[in-house]
Design an enzyme around this catalytic site. Structure first.
Site, PDB file in Angstrom:
ATOM      1  N   ALA A 122       0.809  -1.218   0.000  1.00  9.43           N
ATOM      2  CA  ALA A 122       0.000   0.000   0.000  1.00  9.43           C
ATOM      3  C   ALA A 122       0.839   1.263   0.000  1.00  9.43           C
ATOM      4  O   ALA A 122       0.297   2.361  -0.030  1.00  9.43           O
ATOM      5  CB  ALA A 122      -0.921   0.013   1.230  1.00  9.43           C
ATOM      6  N   CYS A 123       2.150   1.150   0.046  1.00  8.65           N
ATOM      7  CA  CYS A 123       3.002   2.329   0.207  1.00  8.65           C
ATOM      8  C   CYS A 123       4.117   2.342  -0.809  1.00  8.65           C
ATOM      9  O   CYS A 123       4.829   1.354  -0.967  1.00  8.65           O
ATOM     10  CB  CYS A 123       3.589   2.366   1.616  1.00  8.65           C
ATOM     11  SG  CYS A 123       4.704   3.753   1.877  1.00  8.65           S
TER      12      CYS A 123
END
Length: 308
Positions: A122-123
């Site tokens: 997610a990053c």
């Protein structure tokens, strides 16, 4: 390494409604695969990212482009995937596979590019030490790219991208990034649990094929347009980034500074243009007579890359 999908047994629960009784039925389901991939450069660990297995060398190559480490295939002397059985490297353990990269003489990793911990799916900027480390602008401005894009063409791209998402159709759990020509022809599409990974895979493929910078191209992402996706597009030389969802404020700021055309909420027959509207066909923006055209929202528009 497992495949892009993993088969799991689940319990399908359906609530009663419309005159039908509820039920619960065991069934097999396909899930999007997610596993760690280590990226090692010149024998030293650079990053550990969670990704959907597949296209791992492209992912590693695109990651190096987005970190401003490499700009052309000549910057990479060798890139290979190590599975821990024949590479002779210690420390695979739970890390799983490692993309092992050897840079060409004279090419080096800057201190800011080295991640200090795990990069999740997610990053895209986790592990950076400072905001200066992530505010990487290209060596050359995108302002020189004079490509023009028809809004009608852009409006058709989400459907083309969805039609090319083979793994998503089985799992419903993957992001996608698609690279298109200015005429709307699909060049490449990649899927991953992380939207930034999908972009890295597309850019990495272009790097390995010697196609960077990607002048005159459109990058479409299936989710939102975050800061790191704008940075990746800029460093790959892509003049237009489009997303089916919203951009962040920092993404808009960076796009304006870099001369990138940023389009958000690309859905159906409408879209929002946040920066670089000059690249859209003038007739569509001005509303000249002709067939029905997509609705383009320029409310509050300010392009920091243009004077005035």
């Amino acid at each position: 390494m497992s495949g892009r999908t993993v088969r799991r047994r689940v319990l399908r629960v359906t609530l009663p409604g419309d005159g039908r009784p509820g039920d619960s039925v065991p069934r097999a389901d396909f899930l999007a695969g997610e596993e760690p991939l280590g990226i090692r450069v010149d024998g030293a660990a650079l990053a550990l990212t969670m990704r959907t297995p597949g296209d791992d060398l492209e992912l590693a190559a695109g990651f190096l482009v987005s970190e401003a480490v490499v700009r052309s295939p000549a910057d990479i002397a060798e890139i290979r995937l190590c599975d821990g059985t024949a590479c002779g490297h210690a420390g695979h353990g739970e890390m799983g596979n490692i993309a092992d990269v050897r840079l060409a003489p004279g090419v080096a990793v800057t201190p800011g590019a080295r991640r200090s911990f795990l990069t999740t799916s997610a990053c895209g900027v986790c592990g950076k030490a400072s905001i200066e480390d992530v505010c990487v602008l290209p060596h050359g401005s995108l302002a020189a790219d004079q490509a023009r894009f028809a809004p009608e063409m852009l409006a058709a791209l989400p459907g083309r991208l969805r039609g090319a998402q083979r793994v998503f159709s089985r799992t419903g759990g993957l992001h996608a990034a698609g690279l298109f020509t200015a005429g709307g022809e699909l060049i490449a599409v990649r899927e991953d649990v992380g939207r930034h990974n999908a972009v890295d895979k597309v850019v990495g493929r272009a790097l390995l094929d010697g196609r960077l910078p990607l002048a005159g191209c459109v990058l479409l992402v299936s989710g939102r347009a975050s800061f790191e996706l704008v940075q990746k597009a800029v460093l790959a030389g892509i003049p237009l980034l489009a997303a089916v969802s919203a951009p962040s404020s920092l993404a808009v700021d960076l796009a304006g500074q870099a001369g990138l055309t940023l389009v958000g909420f690309l859905r159906g027959s409408s879209m929002n243009v946040y920066t670089g509207a000059r690249r859209l066909s003038a007739s569509a923006v001005s509303g000249d007579a002709g067939p029905p055209r997509p609705v383009i929202d320029l409310a509050g528009f300010h392009d920091a890359s243009q004077p005035g």
